[in-house]
Scaffold this active site. Structure first.
Site, PDB file in Angstrom:
ATOM      1  N   TYR A 100       0.866  -1.190   0.000  1.00  0.00           N
ATOM      2  CA  TYR A 100       0.000   0.000   0.000  1.00  0.00           C
ATOM      3  C   TYR A 100       0.893   1.228   0.000  1.00  0.00           C
ATOM      4  CZ  TYR A 100      -3.053   3.726   1.705  1.00  0.00           C
ATOM      5  OH  TYR A 100      -3.736   4.911   1.840  1.00  0.00           O
ATOM      6  N   GLU A 187      -3.382   7.653  -4.005  1.00  0.00           N
ATOM      7  CA  GLU A 187      -3.358   6.394  -3.259  1.00  0.00           C
ATOM      8  C   GLU A 187      -3.270   5.210  -4.224  1.00  0.00           C
ATOM      9  OE1 GLU A 187      -5.882   4.904   0.484  1.00  0.00           O
ATOM     10  OE2 GLU A 187      -7.030   4.841  -1.390  1.00  0.00           O
TER      11      GLU A 187
END
Length: 374
Positions: A100, A187
């Site tokens: 991530y 993101e």
């Protein structure tokens, strides 16, 4: 402004960040053709929101026929309030590990914040709550930026093996894209380490500061416009800053700050504002249009007019509302609070021309409006 995955990846690609091969499709037939050209694919709903996988908006397809069926099932769905009109048909990846990564505006540190976790593909909120040690954070001094040494320091001690170098490079690239495009959020979840050693973004969530869109003309056309209600569309056409809410107390004020304060006081008094609408600046000349816009919401049961003038003259603004009131002749109760430049004349005008006594205190006017709406 939010960007759908395909648009976010286009921004990355333009900036030199490699992304998987994919095609944007609006029909099952297009999805089938794309899969014939690409091979095994992932068919993904394109909406400017998350949780697509949990909503059934992401499906694997090994054959063109499966891609067609997947697109048929996804197109027409509604995810997070957004109808799915297009899908991204993208090559499947041979994933070795999932990470991530994100860069975002951080109010706490008042700076950009770079995030990284070795637990990609999961809800990052869950990771942060249950395993906070697995989520690395680094606040960035915008005067110095975020370079390779910073990325290596952020990743220090993580078991990344040979992936450490390409992951660090990707973090530097993401920060560069974030800064280049006035982003509020960039993101990547998951950021994938492939079997061949490449690190690629398999998803992309991009949000760009609306106030900076004039500097981002080359990508603004890729963004997803927020869906507007009929009244909000009407407000935009009139060049009025109007946002429709679910309450029953109409709000008309000058200046965004005063308007939001008025809404907060309505809520504090136990009421529910029906709208945001400010008529400061040149908008004061649109009193009739503004009042008609607020009153066109059938849920509005009362109205509070709150003016506070410094450079703006409250008597001029009050005159516009008075004329609008006489033109539209509404039947709902209205409550005025007027302070600042020209307030004596403004109060006199409201008293004499509408037969309404303005309140000395804003809180009293708003409390009365809340009570009248019940």
């Amino acid at each position: 402004m939010n960007f759908e995955e395909h648009a976010g990846k286009s921004v990355l690609n333009r900036a030199g960040v490699s992304v998987p091969q994919g095609r944007l499709c609006a029909s099952a037939q297009e999805a089938e053709a794309a899969a014939r050209a690409i091979g095994p694919v992932v068919v993904k709903a394109q909406v400017p929101t998350g949780k697509r996988g949990k909503s059934g908006g992401v499906k694997l397809a090994a054959t063109p026929e499966e891609a067609s069926a997947a697109a048929q099932a996804i197109l027409g769905m509604e995810i997070g309030g957004f109808p799915v009109a297009r899908v991204l048909v993208e090559e499947q990846a041979a994933i070795a590990r999932e990470f991530y990564a994100a860069v975002l505006n951080d109010p706490a540190s008042r700076s950009p914040l770079v995030l990284f976790s070795t637990e990609g593909g999961m809800d990052i909120e869950e990771v942060a709550a249950t395993r906070p040690e697995s989520l690395r954070r680094m606040a960035v001094d915008i005067r110095k930026g975020f370079g390779p040494a910073d990325a290596r320091r952020l990743l220090l001690g993580l078991d990344l093996g040979e992936a450490a170098v390409p992951v660090a490079g990707m973090l530097v690239d993401l920060y560069r894209v974030y800064r280049l495009h006035d982003a509020e959020l960039l993101e990547i979840n998951p950021l994938a380490l492939l079997a061949n050693g490449r690190v690629v973004p398999l998803d992309c969530k991009l949000t760009v500061d609306d106030s900076a869109l004039y500097r981002q003309a080359d990508i603004a056309e890729l963004g997803a416009r927020e869906p507007l209600s009929a009244l909000e569309e009407r407000g935009r056409a009139l060049d009025l800053k109007y946002i429709e809410l679910e309450g029953n107390v109409g709000v008309l004020a000058n200046g965004a700050g005063l308007t939001m304060t008025t809404m907060d006081v309505v809520s504090h008094a136990g009421g529910r504002p029906s709208n945001f609408l400010e008529i400061g600046g040149e908008a004061y000349t649109k009193g009739t249009e503004a009042l008609d816009l607020v009153l066109s919401n059938p849920g509005v049961k009362s109205l509070v007019v709150n003016f506070c003038g410094a450079f703006a003259r409250t008597d001029v603004m009050a005159g516009g509302v008075i004329q609008a009131w006489k033109t539209l002749n509404p039947t709902i109760p209205v409550f005025f609070s007027i302070h600042g430049t020209g307030e004596d004349e403004a109060v006199r005008m409201v008293r004499e021309e509408l037969g309404i006594e303005p309140y000395d205190r804003m809180e009293d006017a708003i409390s009365a409006a809340v009570e009248a709406a019940r």
